[in-house]
Design a protein around this motif. Structure first.
Motif, PDB file in Angstrom:
ATOM      1  N   ALA A   1       0.835  -1.209   0.000  1.00 43.60           N
ATOM      2  CA  ALA A   1       0.000   0.000   0.000  1.00 43.60           C
ATOM      3  C   ALA A   1       0.864   1.251   0.000  1.00 43.60           C
ATOM      4  O   ALA A   1       0.554   2.242  -0.689  1.00 43.60           O
ATOM      5  N   ALA A   2       1.965   1.238   0.765  1.00 45.26           N
ATOM      6  CA  ALA A   2       2.864   2.392   0.812  1.00 45.26           C
ATOM      7  C   ALA A   2       3.515   2.638  -0.546  1.00 45.26           C
ATOM      8  O   ALA A   2       3.645   3.793  -0.989  1.00 45.26           O
ATOM      9  N   ALA A   3       3.909   1.557  -1.220  1.00 46.94           N
ATOM     10  CA  ALA A   3       4.529   1.701  -2.541  1.00 46.94           C
ATOM     11  C   ALA A   3       3.536   2.264  -3.558  1.00 46.94           C
ATOM     12  O   ALA A   3       3.878   3.147  -4.358  1.00 46.94           O
ATOM     13  N   VAL A   4       2.318   1.761  -3.516  1.00 52.13           N
ATOM     14  CA  VAL A   4       1.294   2.252  -4.445  1.00 52.13           C
ATOM     15  C   VAL A   4       0.967   3.720  -4.161  1.00 52.13           C
ATOM     16  O   VAL A   4       0.815   4.532  -5.086  1.00 52.13           O
ATOM     17  N   LEU A   5       0.860   4.066  -2.884  1.00 48.05           N
ATOM     18  CA  LEU A   5       0.567   5.457  -2.526  1.00 48.05           C
ATOM     19  C   LEU A   5       1.685   6.382  -2.976  1.00 48.05           C
ATOM     20  O   LEU A   5       1.424   7.510  -3.446  1.00 48.05           O
ATOM     21  N   ALA A   6       2.934   5.932  -2.852  1.00 54.78           N
ATOM     22  CA  ALA A   6       4.063   6.739  -3.319  1.00 54.78           C
ATOM     23  C   ALA A   6       3.979   6.956  -4.822  1.00 54.78           C
ATOM     24  O   ALA A   6       4.263   8.062  -5.329  1.00 54.78           O
ATOM     25  N   LEU A   7       3.583   5.916  -5.558  1.00 58.77           N
ATOM     26  CA  LEU A   7       3.422   6.043  -7.006  1.00 58.77           C
ATOM     27  C   LEU A   7       2.340   7.064  -7.341  1.00 58.77           C
ATOM     28  O   LEU A   7       2.521   7.913  -8.225  1.00 58.77           O
TER      29      LEU A   7
ATOM     30  N   ALA B   1      -3.201  15.456 -13.513  1.00 54.61           N
ATOM     31  CA  ALA B   1      -4.038  15.159 -14.673  1.00 54.61           C
ATOM     32  C   ALA B   1      -4.209  13.659 -14.879  1.00 54.61           C
ATOM     33  O   ALA B   1      -5.241  13.202 -15.390  1.00 54.61           O
ATOM     34  N   ARG B   2      -3.205  12.877 -14.486  1.00 54.90           N
ATOM     35  CA  ARG B   2      -3.259  11.428 -14.710  1.00 54.90           C
ATOM     36  C   ARG B   2      -3.617  10.657 -13.443  1.00 54.90           C
ATOM     37  O   ARG B   2      -3.789   9.444 -13.477  1.00 54.90           O
ATOM     38  N   ARG B   3      -3.724  11.364 -12.336  1.00 56.35           N
ATOM     39  CA  ARG B   3      -3.899  10.693 -11.051  1.00 56.35           C
ATOM     40  C   ARG B   3      -5.240   9.967 -10.950  1.00 56.35           C
ATOM     41  O   ARG B   3      -5.327   8.857 -10.425  1.00 56.35           O
ATOM     42  N   SER B   4      -6.304  10.570 -11.451  1.00 55.19           N
ATOM     43  CA  SER B   4      -7.624   9.954 -11.357  1.00 55.19           C
ATOM     44  C   SER B   4      -7.678   8.623 -12.097  1.00 55.19           C
ATOM     45  O   SER B   4      -8.191   7.629 -11.574  1.00 55.19           O
ATOM     46  N   ALA B   5      -7.146   8.606 -13.314  1.00 56.62           N
ATOM     47  CA  ALA B   5      -7.134   7.358 -14.086  1.00 56.62           C
ATOM     48  C   ALA B   5      -6.305   6.286 -13.379  1.00 56.62           C
ATOM     49  O   ALA B   5      -6.679   5.107 -13.349  1.00 56.62           O
ATOM     50  N   LEU B   6      -5.182   6.707 -12.780  1.00 60.03           N
ATOM     51  CA  LEU B   6      -4.340   5.763 -12.059  1.00 60.03           C
ATOM     52  C   LEU B   6      -5.072   5.196 -10.844  1.00 60.03           C
ATOM     53  O   LEU B   6      -4.975   3.998 -10.563  1.00 60.03           O
ATOM     54  N   GLN B   7      -5.822   6.055 -10.140  1.00 62.87           N
ATOM     55  CA  GLN B   7      -6.566   5.584  -8.965  1.00 62.87           C
ATOM     56  C   GLN B   7      -7.591   4.517  -9.342  1.00 62.87           C
ATOM     57  O   GLN B   7      -7.740   3.507  -8.655  1.00 62.87           O
ATOM     58  N   TRP B   8      -8.306   4.744 -10.427  1.00 63.51           N
ATOM     59  CA  TRP B   8      -9.283   3.752 -10.876  1.00 63.51           C
ATOM     60  C   TRP B   8      -8.599   2.448 -11.293  1.00 63.51           C
ATOM     61  O   TRP B   8      -9.104   1.351 -11.030  1.00 63.51           O
ATOM     62  N   THR B   9      -7.444   2.572 -11.939  1.00 68.69           N
ATOM     63  CA  THR B   9      -6.694   1.376 -12.331  1.00 68.69           C
ATOM     64  C   THR B   9      -6.245   0.586 -11.117  1.00 68.69           C
ATOM     65  O   THR B   9      -6.354  -0.647 -11.076  1.00 68.69           O
ATOM     66  N   ILE B  10      -5.754   1.301 -10.111  1.00 71.50           N
ATOM     67  CA  ILE B  10      -5.314   0.654  -8.882  1.00 71.50           C
ATOM     68  C   ILE B  10      -6.481  -0.057  -8.199  1.00 71.50           C
ATOM     69  O   ILE B  10      -6.349  -1.194  -7.733  1.00 71.50           O
ATOM     70  N   GLY B  11      -7.631   0.610  -8.160  1.00 71.30           N
ATOM     71  CA  GLY B  11      -8.811  -0.005  -7.562  1.00 71.30           C
ATOM     72  C   GLY B  11      -9.190  -1.298  -8.258  1.00 71.30           C
ATOM     73  O   GLY B  11      -9.520  -2.306  -7.608  1.00 71.30           O
ATOM     74  N   SER B  12      -9.131  -1.302  -9.591  1.00 67.20           N
ATOM     75  CA  SER B  12      -9.460  -2.512 -10.358  1.00 67.20           C
ATOM     76  C   SER B  12      -8.457  -3.629 -10.094  1.00 67.20           C
ATOM     77  O   SER B  12      -8.823  -4.797  -9.949  1.00 67.20           O
ATOM     78  N   VAL B  13      -7.173  -3.248 -10.008  1.00 66.83           N
ATOM     79  CA  VAL B  13      -6.126  -4.243  -9.752  1.00 66.83           C
ATOM     80  C   VAL B  13      -6.287  -4.848  -8.357  1.00 66.83           C
ATOM     81  O   VAL B  13      -6.101  -6.052  -8.160  1.00 66.83           O
ATOM     82  N   VAL B  14      -6.657  -4.001  -7.374  1.00 68.58           N
ATOM     83  CA  VAL B  14      -6.862  -4.495  -6.011  1.00 68.58           C
ATOM     84  C   VAL B  14      -7.983  -5.523  -5.973  1.00 68.58           C
ATOM     85  O   VAL B  14      -7.852  -6.587  -5.355  1.00 68.58           O
ATOM     86  N   VAL B  15      -9.092  -5.210  -6.635  1.00 67.78           N
ATOM     87  CA  VAL B  15     -10.217  -6.152  -6.671  1.00 67.78           C
ATOM     88  C   VAL B  15      -9.800  -7.459  -7.332  1.00 67.78           C
ATOM     89  O   VAL B  15     -10.077  -8.559  -6.823  1.00 67.78           O
ATOM     90  N   ALA B  16      -9.104  -7.357  -8.470  1.00 72.71           N
ATOM     91  CA  ALA B  16      -8.651  -8.565  -9.155  1.00 72.71           C
ATOM     92  C   ALA B  16      -7.662  -9.345  -8.293  1.00 72.71           C
ATOM     93  O   ALA B  16      -7.691 -10.577  -8.244  1.00 72.71           O
TER      94      ALA B  16
END
Length: 442
Positions: free
Chosen positions: A236-242, A249-264
């Motif tokens: 979680a710390a590594a992902v938050l640092a990323l 501008a790209r943070r929102s898309a990255l957050q949604w991607t991270i959420g999808s990866v977490v669920v998977a």
């Protein structure tokens, strides 16, 4: 009538309760009391511990009253917390022992009150530093007790649950009663000490020794959940640092991607749970938990919506807890899973409310940490990640120190990101972005 009264001055008591020095002392007193609850109860008795908590609650109400001009009533307590605690109170009426259930609710509400006070009188950095100071003392005491018991005297201290096995490299329990509790506290301490180090809140030598102490006790606890917690928090710390280093501008898309990866990822981990358990060497521990959870699910179907009533830690002489322990030939004091415990005690309604409360706090704190400059704001989501991950294996989050930290983090997250904050800008608004706090301002 005195001149101070005519001018509306708070007087010496109000000035004392509203001072920064008192807020720091109060925060340390609360954290020290709740984190040392096991030790206090086994040395001085439960009545002593209850008296201390009651005094702290009364003092906390006085602190809030003295600071009423700087606290927004609209943002005092998260709505999700009010609804969850309200449902706990409602469950008292259908519990098998309403009296015992009510006093369990009183304790739960009292710890929540203490957390709310801390959340309003201390900012994130001040809270983390106070917790760091408390955990340095308690972990040092744990190590000292284990060395005294296992090496110097070579006798167990059964009155506080210390087995004296440090010479065998564990498992040890320290002053927290069980190895899993010690491991859990050590992980919370590691998060706090590392944040202190990054914000340069304490001297480098103190910071290094603190991290070594927490890491050593985490290893010696030999808790099967420590490795999982450490890996989860580290990821979680590594992902938050990323996220923090990604452009807005790209943070929102990255957050949604991270959420999808977490669920998977959760789906994959659940599907491959058997080989992972063998890899961790926790077959026996998980087998015990699986048997317990399966038995508890059978009781859920009798009261699926409302549950059997709120008790927090089990009232082992009450149904269905006594029945579960009888058939399993065990002496469990919890479901060893916070989510299952909420389900059996508060039903599906309670589980939805609990998950909503915890998820809202995590999402708010995560978004806040991803946008703020100071690394100190990572403390809240990382503590929440540790709490929610540990809830899969223990029920610490539902009472005592776990419940205190959950509510503290939820209050802090709600102050920074709350829909109610958009309705009115008033006192007690969003916490300013701070990089660090000078030692004399502690």
């Amino acid at each position: 009538m005195t001149e101070a009264t005519r001018r509306g001055s708070p007087g010496w008591l109000g000035a004392l309760l509203g001072s920064a020095e008192f807020a720091r002392a109060y925060t340390i007193a609360v954290l020290g009391t709740v984190f040392a609850a096991y030790l206090i109860e086994h040395l001085a008795g439960r009545v002593t511990y209850a008296t201390i908590v009651t005094t702290l609650c009364a003092t906390g109400v006085g602190v809030l009253i003295s600071r009423r001009r700087e606290i927004s009533l609209l943002r005092l307590v998260p709505i999700s917390l009010i609804v969850l605690v309200g449902w706990m109170l409602a469950s008292v009426f259908w519990a098998s022992d309403s009296g015992q259930s009510f006093w369990s609710w009183v304790y739960t509400a009292a710890i929540a009150l203490l957390a709310v006070v801390i959340g309003h009188v201390r900012d994130t950095l001040q809270t983390a530093r106070a917790l760091g100071d408390v955990l340095r003392v308690l972990l040092s005491a744990s190590l000292a007790v284990e060395v005294l018991s296992g090496i110097l005297l070579d006798i167990p201290f059964r009155f506080i649950g210390v087995q004296g096995r440090i010479a065998e490299f564990g498992p040890i329990q320290g002053i927290f009663g069980t190895r899993n509790a010690l491991g859990f506290v050590a992980v919370l301490a590691l998060i706090t000490f590392l944040v202190e180090h990054r914000t340069q809140s304490v001297r480098p030598g103190v910071s290094l020794l603190s991290v070594v102490l927490a890491g050593l006790l985490a290893v010696l606890s030999d808790s099967p959940t420590v490795l999982v917690l450490a890996a989860t928090v580290g990821l979680a710390a590594a992902v938050l640092a990323l996220v923090r280093h990604t452009s807005p501008a790209r943070r929102s898309a990255l957050q949604w991607t991270i959420g999808s990866v977490v669920v998977a990822g959760l789906v994959v981990v659940y599907s491959a749970r058997a080989p992972l358990i063998r890899l961790l060497g926790a077959q026996d521990d998980l087998a015990l938990r699986t048997e317990l959870w399966s038995d508890l699910i059978g009781y859920v179907r009798f009261h699926p919506v409302q549950g059997w009533g709120w008790y927090g830690p089990w009232a082992t002489d009450e149904f269905p807890f006594n029945s579960v322990n009888y058939w399993l030939h065990q002496n469990h004091a919890s479901a060893l899973n916070a989510y299952v415990d909420v389900l059996i005690q508060l039903g599906w309604v309670g589980l939805v409310l609990f998950v909503t409360f915890a998820a809202a706090a995590l999402v708010r704190s995560w978004l806040d940490a991803s946008e703020r400059r100071s690394i100190v704001y990572a403390w809240t989501p990382l503590i929440l990640v540790a709490l929610l991950a540990d809830s899969l294996f223990e029920s610490f989050t539902l009472s005592g120190l776990g419940w205190l930290m959950l509510v503290v983090c939820a209050v802090r997250a709600g102050q920074s990101r709350s829909w109610r904050g958009r309705l009115r800008d008033g006192p007690g608004g969003e916490e300013p972005d701070v990089l660090e706090e000078l030692p004399h301002e502690r």
